[in-house]
Structures are given as structure tokens and as C-alpha cells.
Design an enzyme around this catalytic site. Structure first.
Site, PDB file in Angstrom:
ATOM      1  N   SER A  12      77.323  58.740   2.634  1.00  0.00           N
ATOM      2  CA  SER A  12      76.159  59.408   2.028  1.00  0.00           C
ATOM      3  C   SER A  12      75.912  60.765   2.677  1.00  0.00           C
ATOM      4  CB  SER A  12      74.932  58.500   2.209  1.00  0.00           C
ATOM      5  OG  SER A  12      73.738  59.157   1.849  1.00  0.00           O
ATOM      6  N   GLY A  13      75.237  61.627   1.944  1.00  0.00           N
ATOM      7  CA  GLY A  13      74.694  62.861   2.515  1.00  0.00           C
ATOM      8  C   GLY A  13      75.690  63.753   3.238  1.00  0.00           C
ATOM      9  N   ARG A  34      77.342  50.765   6.719  1.00  0.00           N
ATOM     10  CA  ARG A  34      77.078  49.331   6.547  1.00  0.00           C
ATOM     11  C   ARG A  34      77.278  48.864   5.107  1.00  0.00           C
ATOM     12  NH1 ARG A  34      71.223  49.935   8.921  1.00  0.00           N
ATOM     13  NH2 ARG A  34      71.562  51.675   7.509  1.00  0.00           N
ATOM     14  N   ASP A  63      77.848  48.004  11.442  1.00  0.00           N
ATOM     15  CA  ASP A  63      76.685  48.689  11.996  1.00  0.00           C
ATOM     16  C   ASP A  63      77.107  49.299  13.331  1.00  0.00           C
ATOM     17  OD1 ASP A  63      74.317  49.399  13.291  1.00  0.00           O
ATOM     18  OD2 ASP A  63      73.185  47.803  12.318  1.00  0.00           O
ATOM     19  N   SER A 142      73.473  66.190  15.731  1.00  0.00           N
ATOM     20  CA  SER A 142      72.096  66.155  16.230  1.00  0.00           C
ATOM     21  C   SER A 142      71.200  66.695  15.116  1.00  0.00           C
ATOM     22  CB  SER A 142      72.001  66.987  17.512  1.00  0.00           C
ATOM     23  OG  SER A 142      70.688  67.043  18.004  1.00  0.00           O
ATOM     24  N   TYR A 156      62.156  60.605  16.859  1.00  0.00           N
ATOM     25  CA  TYR A 156      63.393  61.186  16.334  1.00  0.00           C
ATOM     26  C   TYR A 156      63.968  62.248  17.279  1.00  0.00           C
ATOM     27  CZ  TYR A 156      66.467  63.578  12.983  1.00  0.00           C
ATOM     28  OH  TYR A 156      67.541  64.160  12.358  1.00  0.00           O
ATOM     29  N   LYS A 160      67.684  62.636  19.307  1.00  0.00           N
ATOM     30  CA  LYS A 160      68.607  63.736  19.015  1.00  0.00           C
ATOM     31  C   LYS A 160      68.850  64.621  20.239  1.00  0.00           C
ATOM     32  CE  LYS A 160      69.655  62.873  14.703  1.00  0.00           C
ATOM     33  NZ  LYS A 160      71.048  62.559  14.332  1.00  0.00           N
TER      34      LYS A 160
HETATM   35  N1  LIG Z   1      69.203  65.465   6.011  1.00  0.00           N
HETATM   36  C1  LIG Z   1      68.618  66.190   6.961  1.00  0.00           C
HETATM   37  O1  LIG Z   1      67.626  66.888   6.725  1.00  0.00           O
HETATM   38  C2  LIG Z   1      69.185  66.195   8.353  1.00  0.00           C
HETATM   39  C3  LIG Z   1      69.965  65.158   8.828  1.00  0.00           C
HETATM   40  N2  LIG Z   1      70.439  65.184  10.112  1.00  0.00           N
HETATM   41  C4  LIG Z   1      71.260  64.076  10.624  1.00  0.00           C
HETATM   42  O2  LIG Z   1      72.462  64.009   9.882  1.00  0.00           O
HETATM   43  C5  LIG Z   1      72.898  62.656   9.804  1.00  0.00           C
HETATM   44  C6  LIG Z   1      73.122  62.291   8.351  1.00  0.00           C
HETATM   45  O3  LIG Z   1      71.929  62.465   7.654  1.00  0.00           O
HETATM   46  P1  LIG Z   1      71.837  62.323   6.055  1.00  0.00           P
HETATM   47  O4  LIG Z   1      73.119  62.741   5.455  1.00  0.00           O
HETATM   48  O5  LIG Z   1      70.582  62.971   5.653  1.00  0.00           O
HETATM   49  O6  LIG Z   1      71.621  60.731   5.960  1.00  0.00           O
HETATM   50  P2  LIG Z   1      71.833  59.683   4.765  1.00  0.00           P
HETATM   51  O7  LIG Z   1      70.701  58.711   4.925  1.00  0.00           O
HETATM   52  O8  LIG Z   1      72.002  60.329   3.459  1.00  0.00           O
HETATM   53  O9  LIG Z   1      73.171  58.948   5.199  1.00  0.00           O
HETATM   54  C7  LIG Z   1      73.222  58.205   6.372  1.00  0.00           C
HETATM   55  C8  LIG Z   1      74.570  57.553   6.506  1.00  0.00           C
HETATM   56  O10 LIG Z   1      74.632  56.833   7.734  1.00  0.00           O
HETATM   57  C9  LIG Z   1      74.944  55.472   7.473  1.00  0.00           C
HETATM   58  N3  LIG Z   1      74.281  54.644   8.476  1.00  0.00           N
HETATM   59  C10 LIG Z   1      72.956  54.610   8.757  1.00  0.00           C
HETATM   60  N4  LIG Z   1      72.711  53.741   9.733  1.00  0.00           N
HETATM   61  C11 LIG Z   1      73.899  53.197  10.086  1.00  0.00           C
HETATM   62  C12 LIG Z   1      74.312  52.221  11.028  1.00  0.00           C
HETATM   63  N5  LIG Z   1      73.419  51.607  11.821  1.00  0.00           N
HETATM   64  N6  LIG Z   1      75.622  51.908  11.140  1.00  0.00           N
HETATM   65  C13 LIG Z   1      76.518  52.521  10.338  1.00  0.00           C
HETATM   66  N7  LIG Z   1      76.203  53.446   9.429  1.00  0.00           N
HETATM   67  C14 LIG Z   1      74.910  53.770   9.299  1.00  0.00           C
HETATM   68  C15 LIG Z   1      74.461  55.239   6.057  1.00  0.00           C
HETATM   69  O11 LIG Z   1      75.089  54.160   5.402  1.00  0.00           O
HETATM   70  P3  LIG Z   1      74.481  52.658   5.427  1.00  0.00           P
HETATM   71  O12 LIG Z   1      73.008  52.780   5.273  1.00  0.00           O
HETATM   72  O13 LIG Z   1      75.153  51.942   4.321  1.00  0.00           O
HETATM   73  O14 LIG Z   1      74.878  52.107   6.770  1.00  0.00           O
HETATM   74  C16 LIG Z   1      74.863  56.562   5.415  1.00  0.00           C
HETATM   75  O15 LIG Z   1      76.241  56.576   5.152  1.00  0.00           O
HETATM   76  C17 LIG Z   1      71.824  61.838  10.503  1.00  0.00           C
HETATM   77  O16 LIG Z   1      72.229  61.606  11.838  1.00  0.00           O
HETATM   78  C18 LIG Z   1      70.609  62.713  10.464  1.00  0.00           C
HETATM   79  O17 LIG Z   1      69.718  62.453  11.522  1.00  0.00           O
HETATM   80  C19 LIG Z   1      70.173  66.230  10.944  1.00  0.00           C
HETATM   81  C20 LIG Z   1      69.410  67.286  10.518  1.00  0.00           C
HETATM   82  C21 LIG Z   1      68.850  67.349   9.184  1.00  0.00           C
HETATM   83  C1  LIG Z   2      63.801  82.077  17.859  1.00  0.00           C
HETATM   84  C2  LIG Z   2      63.176  80.810  17.498  1.00  0.00           C
HETATM   85  C3  LIG Z   2      63.364  80.417  16.075  1.00  0.00           C
HETATM   86  C4  LIG Z   2      62.523  79.237  15.788  1.00  0.00           C
HETATM   87  C5  LIG Z   2      62.767  78.631  14.458  1.00  0.00           C
HETATM   88  C6  LIG Z   2      62.010  77.371  14.376  1.00  0.00           C
HETATM   89  C7  LIG Z   2      62.359  76.559  13.188  1.00  0.00           C
HETATM   90  C8  LIG Z   2      61.714  75.213  13.291  1.00  0.00           C
HETATM   91  C9  LIG Z   2      61.947  74.364  12.103  1.00  0.00           C
HETATM   92  C10 LIG Z   2      62.484  73.025  12.514  1.00  0.00           C
HETATM   93  C11 LIG Z   2      62.791  72.181  11.361  1.00  0.00           C
HETATM   94  C12 LIG Z   2      63.245  70.833  11.840  1.00  0.00           C
HETATM   95  C13 LIG Z   2      64.344  70.288  10.995  1.00  0.00           C
HETATM   96  C14 LIG Z   2      64.625  68.883  11.327  1.00  0.00           C
HETATM   97  C15 LIG Z   2      65.691  68.343  10.400  1.00  0.00           C
HETATM   98  C16 LIG Z   2      65.839  66.919  10.544  1.00  0.00           C
HETATM   99  O1  LIG Z   2      66.531  66.464  11.390  1.00  0.00           O
HETATM  100  C17 LIG Z   2      65.066  66.069   9.610  1.00  0.00           C
HETATM  101  N1  LIG Z   2      65.296  66.440   8.265  1.00  0.00           N
HETATM  102  C18 LIG Z   2      65.452  64.674   9.807  1.00  0.00           C
HETATM  103  O2  LIG Z   2      66.572  64.337   9.113  1.00  0.00           O
END
Ligand SMILES: NC(=O)C1=CN([C@@H]2O[C@H](COP(=O)(O)OP(=O)(O)OC[C@H]3O[C@@H](n4cnc5c(N)ncnc54)[C@H](OP(=O)(O)O)[C@@H]3O)[C@@H](O)[C@H]2O)C=CC1
Ligand SMILES: CCCCCCCCCCCCCCCC(=O)[C@@H](N)CO
EC number: 1.1.1.102
Length: 302
Positions: A12-13, A34, A63, A142, A156, A160
Site C-alpha cells: 500500500s501507499g 499482513r 507482522d 521515518s 508517533y 520516528k
Molecule cells: N502517508 C504519509 O503522510 C506519511 C507516511 N510516512 C510513513 O511511511 C510509511 C508508509 O505509510 P503509508 O504509505 O501512508 O501507509 P499505508 O497505511 O498506506 O501502508 C502501510 C503498509 O504497511 C503495512 N503494515 C502495517 N503494519 C504492518 C505490520 N505490523 N507488519 C507488516 N506490515 C505492516 C500495511 O499492510 P497490512 O496492513 O496489510 O499489514 C501496508 O502495506 C509509514 O511508516 C508511515 O509512517 C511518513 C511520512 C508521511
Molecule cells: C527551516 C524550517 C522549516 C520548517 C518547516 C516545518 C514544516 C512542518 C510541517 C510538518 C508536517 C508533518 C508531516 C508528518 C507526516 C506524517 O508522518 C504523517 N502524515 C503521518 O503519516
């Protein structure tokens, strides 16, 4: 090309987009997550981007945050089928936001398990072989919220930030073995996980996060894969991502002389800019608090 890339959270994602990006460059992929239906769905989608008919996408349901032995076993299985892991991307993770006193204690435990230990276990399972072969890349995903603490992210952000400490220490250990670590700090990104997280996000967190715009997962994935291939310790995106990374470089390893020089030259300026951001975040928090108190008084008198 021909490399074996393991992506946790690859169904995903951002993780799925990273898998697609690597597949487009000819890699063999192992997806770890999972839910089996989501894994198969993602496999089909990734396979559309093949560049030759030898490429394989393997799915493994586990997991990553529960039991180290289980994680080690599935990594072994993947290596038997597709060879030693050349690159591991730790992308499985999740976000839960809420005020400190509103978050369950179990949420702190869960986020630490998934976001931190869920990155430790797969890395621990591949590192010995990588060092022996003197080949390897490990990516940790992260977040910008792993570079600064924000309202609503007590659980959170900590999980991270933990990744950063792990990555810095590990990089110092494995650099002589030609193994390179990348830590990615994405901004808000348009994914199923982000949509889920937004359903319970406090107003303050939403308003502060709107400082940066929402990115497309394809864009984030492209940058991460590029930085990982180049062996960059830091991977960030956009001008605020660039500023945050320069500002929070601390004792992180430096990848090029240019990067080091840029950090030295920009530090004071970026700290100045950051002070303005911090001021505006504080005033958002204060405004929301006053708004809440006002509506509480209105409720009582009504
Ligand atoms: N989207 C955002 O705004 C941001 C996201 N991130 C980080 O990026 C990463 C991906 O995020 P995103 O794409 O949004 O997430 P999604 O929720 O879209 O996807 C998460 C993925 O991780 C898997 N997953 C979750 N928990 C487990 C587990 N315990 N064991 C194995 N697989 C697992 C899910 O599958 P399943 O549930 O089937 O296990 C899925 O494939 C995360 O670490 C998130 O914190 C960082 C910054 C911004
Ligand atoms: C010189 C200094 C510049 C400062 C810029 C500050 C910007 C702050 C915005 C922070 C946004 C946080 C995103 C978290 C994303 C995330 O992990 C969640 N979506 C969870 O998934």
C-alpha cells in the site's frame, strides 16, 4: 537490475510505489505485509510495470512487529527463492495522532512496535549477509515528524525519532562493509494510511501540517529510491524537506562535501526561518485552545 529488493509495507501507499519504482528498474521484489488480499492486489499492479520476463514479485504475509524469529524465517524463505537481499526498505508503519492525555498508553506501545521494532527486526535479519557480501542498502522510512515534534504526535514522533538513532549508529558500524543506510523523511503523502490517520487528527495537528503541501506517493518513492541507490544517508523532498534536513543534521553522517558545506552555510539562516515557523505553530495552538474554551462557555450558558 536483477537486484533483490524487500519492501515491508509494500502492499500500500509509499511502500507499493517504492516497489513499483524498483521493479521498473529491473529488480526482483519481495513484498511484506499482513493482509494477503492487499498483497496479491499490489503484486498484480506492480507486475504491470515489468521490463523483462524474468522478473518476479514474491508476497509474504507476516507482522513485522511481533516476533523476531518469524521475521527471520520469512526473510530466509525470500532469500532461498530470490537470492540474498540487496536492498531492504522498511516502510511498514502507521500514524495515530491525538493529545498526549487522550492517547491510550497502548498506542505508545503499538507505534513503537510497528514503526521502530518493525524496522529493527527485518534489518537485523538481513545485516549479517549484507556485511559478508559487502553489498547492501537499508532504507528506513521515518517522517518529517521524525525531525521535529508537533502537537498531536507525542506517540508517533517518538517512534520516528527512534529510527534516526538506530540508523546513525548502524551506519557507523556498516560503512566499512560497503553497506549504506538511508533515512527518508517524507511530508504528508496522499495514501490510504494518510486518509485513515486524518479521520481522528486534532485540528491543531491538521493546521500545523498544512504548512507543507500533500505529496503524491509516486513522487516520494522516486526520491527515496534515488537516494538509496546513491547511498545518501538523508532523503527528503521539497524546499521545507531540504530545510528541515539541513537544520536537523546534528551528528548525522555526511554523504558528500557539498552536502556538508551546504549544512554549514545554511544552518543560521534556516534556524532563523524555523523560529518564525515555531512562533506560528504556537499561535495556532493558542488560538485553538481559546476557541475551545469559548465554545465550552457558550455550551454551558446555553
Ligand atoms: N502517508 C504519509 O503522510 C506519511 C507516511 N510516512 C510513513 O511511511 C510509511 C508508509 O505509510 P503509508 O504509505 O501512508 O501507509 P499505508 O497505511 O498506506 O501502508 C502501510 C503498509 O504497511 C503495512 N503494515 C502495517 N503494519 C504492518 C505490520 N505490523 N507488519 C507488516 N506490515 C505492516 C500495511 O499492510 P497490512 O496492513 O496489510 O499489514 C501496508 O502495506 C509509514 O511508516 C508511515 O509512517 C511518513 C511520512 C508521511
Ligand atoms: C527551516 C524550517 C522549516 C520548517 C518547516 C516545518 C514544516 C512542518 C510541517 C510538518 C508536517 C508533518 C508531516 C508528518 C507526516 C506524517 O508522518 C504523517 N502524515 C503521518 O503519516
Amino acid at each position: 537490475p536483477g537486484a533483490h529488493v524487500v519492501v515491508t509495507g509494500g502492499s500500500s501507499g509509499i511502500g507499493k510505489c517504492i516497489a513499483i519504482e524498483c521493479y521498473k528498474q529491473g529488480a526482483f521484489i519481495t513484498l511484506v505485509a499482513r493482509n494477503e488480499d492487499k498483497l496479491l492486489q499490489a503484486k498484480k499492479e506492480i507486475e504491470k510495470h515489468s521490463i523483462n520476463d524474468k522478473q518476479v514479485v514474491l508476497c509474504i504475509s507476516v507482522d513485522v512487529s511481533q516476533d523476531y524469529n518469524q521475521v527471520e524465517n520469512v526473510i530466509k524463505q525470500a532469500q532461498e527463492k530470490l537470492g540474498p537481499v540487496d536492498m531492504l526498505v522498511n516502510c511498514a508503519g502507521m500514524a495515530v495522532s491525538g493529545k498526549f492525555e487522550d492517547l491510550e498508553v497502548s498506542t505508545f506501545e503499538r507505534l513503537m512496535s510497528i514503526n521502530y521494532l518493525g524496522s529493527v527486526y527485518p534489518s537485523r535479519a538481513v545485516i549479517t549477509t549484507m556485511k559478508e557480501r559487502r553489498v547492501g542498502r537499508i532504507v528506513f522510512v521515518s517522517s518529517q515528524a521524525g525531525q521535529l515534534g508537533l502537537f498531536g504526535f507525542t506517540a508517533y514522533s517518538a517512534s520516528k525519532f527512534a529510527i534516526r538513532g538506530l540508523a546513525e549508529a548502524l551506519q557507523m558500524e556498516v560503512k566499512p562493509y560497503n553497506v549504506y543506510i538511508t533515512v527518508a523523511y517524507p511530508p504528508d503523502t496522499d495514501t490510504p494510511g494518510f486518509a485513515e490517520e486524518n479521520r481522528t487528527k486534532p485540528l491543531e495537528t491538521r493546521l500545523i501540517s498544512e504548512t507543507t503541501s500533500v505529496c503524491k506517493p509516486e513522487q516520494v518513492a522516486k526520491q527515496i529510491v534515488k537516494d538509496a541507490i546513491q547511498g545518501n544517508f538523508n532523503s527528503s523532498l521539497g524546499s521545507d524537506g531540504y530545510m528541515l534536513s539541513a537544520l536537523t543534521c546534528g551528528m548525522a553522517p555526511v554523504t558528500s562535501i557539498t552536502e556538508g558545506l551546504q549544512q554549514v552555510v545554511t544552518m543560521g539562516l534556516f534556524r532563523t526561518i524555523a523560529l518564525f515557523y515555531l512562533g506560528s505553530f504556537d499561535s495556532i495552538v493558542r488560538r485553538c485552545m481559546m476557541q475551545r474554551e469559548k465554545s465550552e462557555i457558550a455550551d454551558k450558558t446555553a
